[in-house]
Scaffold this motif. Sequence first.
Motif, short mmCIF file in Angstrom:
data_model
loop_
_atom_site.label_atom_id
_atom_site.label_comp_id
_atom_site.label_asym_id
_atom_site.label_seq_id
_atom_site.Cartn_x
_atom_site.Cartn_y
_atom_site.Cartn_z
N LYS A 104 0.63 -1.30 0.06
CA LYS A 104 -0.01 0.09 0.02
C LYS A 104 0.81 1.25 0.10
CE LYS A 104 -4.05 -2.02 2.44
NZ LYS A 104 -5.01 -2.07 3.37
N PRO A 105 0.43 2.15 -0.59
CA PRO A 105 1.15 3.48 -0.90
C PRO A 105 1.15 4.18 0.67
CG PRO A 105 -0.72 3.66 -2.13
CD PRO A 105 -0.81 2.18 -1.49
N ILE A 106 1.95 5.43 0.43
CA ILE A 106 1.75 6.35 1.70
C ILE A 106 0.29 7.03 1.68
CG2 ILE A 106 2.67 8.58 2.91
CD1 ILE A 106 5.35 7.83 1.54
N ALA A 107 -0.35 6.95 2.99
CA ALA A 107 -1.52 7.53 2.88
C ALA A 107 -1.63 9.02 3.41
CB ALA A 107 -2.63 6.67 3.78
N LYS A 108 -0.72 9.09 4.48
CA LYS A 108 -0.50 10.69 5.02
C LYS A 108 0.47 11.45 4.21
CE LYS A 108 1.51 12.61 9.16
NZ LYS A 108 2.13 12.53 10.64
N PRO A 109 -0.18 12.53 3.71
CA PRO A 109 0.51 13.61 3.05
C PRO A 109 1.89 13.92 3.48
CG PRO A 109 -1.86 14.42 3.19
CD PRO A 109 -1.58 13.28 4.25
N LEU A 110 2.90 14.09 2.67
CA LEU A 110 4.42 14.26 3.03
C LEU A 110 4.51 16.02 3.39
CD1 LEU A 110 4.66 11.28 2.02
CD2 LEU A 110 7.15 12.18 1.73
N ARG A 111 5.22 16.19 4.25
CA ARG A 111 5.61 17.67 4.43
C ARG A 111 6.49 18.14 3.60
NH1 ARG A 111 8.97 21.24 7.68
NH2 ARG A 111 9.71 19.20 8.83
N GLY A 112 6.13 19.15 2.77
CA GLY A 112 7.10 19.72 1.79
C GLY A 112 6.11 20.61 0.60
N ASN A 113 6.70 20.96 -0.19
CA ASN A 113 6.03 21.89 -1.25
C ASN A 113 6.66 21.73 -2.54
OD1 ASN A 113 4.67 24.02 0.52
ND2 ASN A 113 6.89 24.31 1.35
N ARG A 114 5.94 21.87 -3.57
CA ARG A 114 6.27 21.73 -4.89
C ARG A 114 5.61 22.98 -5.44
NH1 ARG A 114 3.10 16.97 -4.13
NH2 ARG A 114 4.07 15.15 -4.22
N PRO A 115 6.44 23.84 -6.31
CA PRO A 115 7.84 23.34 -6.70
C PRO A 115 8.77 23.40 -5.46
CG PRO A 115 7.49 25.50 -7.22
CD PRO A 115 6.20 24.96 -6.87
N TYR A 116 9.82 22.61 -5.39
CA TYR A 116 10.70 22.44 -4.32
C TYR A 116 11.48 23.66 -4.14
CZ TYR A 116 9.98 17.65 -6.02
OH TYR A 116 9.37 16.52 -6.47
N LYS A 117 11.99 23.76 -2.78
CA LYS A 117 12.86 24.77 -2.49
C LYS A 117 14.17 25.14 -3.56
CE LYS A 117 15.67 26.33 1.57
NZ LYS A 117 16.34 26.10 2.81
N GLU A 118 14.19 26.34 -3.88
CA GLU A 118 15.21 26.60 -4.86
C GLU A 118 16.75 26.56 -4.18
OE1 GLU A 118 16.94 30.31 -8.22
OE2 GLU A 118 15.02 30.16 -6.83
N LEU A 119 17.48 25.75 -4.83
CA LEU A 119 18.89 25.82 -4.48
C LEU A 119 19.78 26.82 -4.75
CD1 LEU A 119 19.73 22.08 -4.73
CD2 LEU A 119 19.54 23.13 -2.54
#
Length: 259
Positions: free
Chosen positions: A158-173
Amino acid sequence: MKLTLMYFSPTHTTKKVVGAVGKVLFEKFLCHTEVVDLTPALAREREYVFGEDDVVVFGAPVYGGRVPPLLAPVLSKLQGNGARAVVLSVYGNRDYDDALLETADIFAEKGFLVCAAGAFIGEHSYSDKVGGGRPDRDDIVAAQSFGIIAAVKVKAGKPIAKPLRGNRPYKELGASMTAPKPAPALDAEKCTRCGRCVSVCPVNNIAADLTDRGACIACAACVKFCPQRAREFADEHIAAVREKLEKNCTVRRSPEFFV
């Protein structure tokens, strides 16, 4: 079923976390286990192909809130083909920002079923006062507990059910994260020329005569593994970041699980 423990871990913090999670999965499934250490440069030149009967536990340190840029070539060539994955990010007690989400996205895009994800803490590369000594005993226990939960998800497919913390687009390096950095300074009076720093550098930046080849990623392997403590960061930018971290990021942070 085959279990693969895959990690990039210049200072062995990520290796410890992946090992703790992997040990639990091995005990649950009693399957053939393979270790893929992506720290040596040659290991990152290979292509890694998996199948539906494979389980992969992958871990990497967080660089500037993202997956380390030097892993991009090897991760872009991964072939999951339906393999199940558990992904881990290990950060230096500041924040993991978008790194865990980015890792999960990469593995999903490469054909893996991502069943669980976890963010853990390791000693910061720039300072032993920030996350000092971590992962410690409590972190390893947490990693083992996470492994038990992850094993259930992996077995069920089964895939992850809980949303991961983070943003799209990702933080710019910024340029400071992507450009080579000055290698940690060498104290010639302390150095015994044992060659340890040469052998542990993941980008082969230190020449046989111990000079800087201009490819340093500031991973701190040469600093932390020098038996004579003959190397230390002297770069002004790194010194400023270290001061800020030691002022603002010493409160103990806890691992986070997403299943």
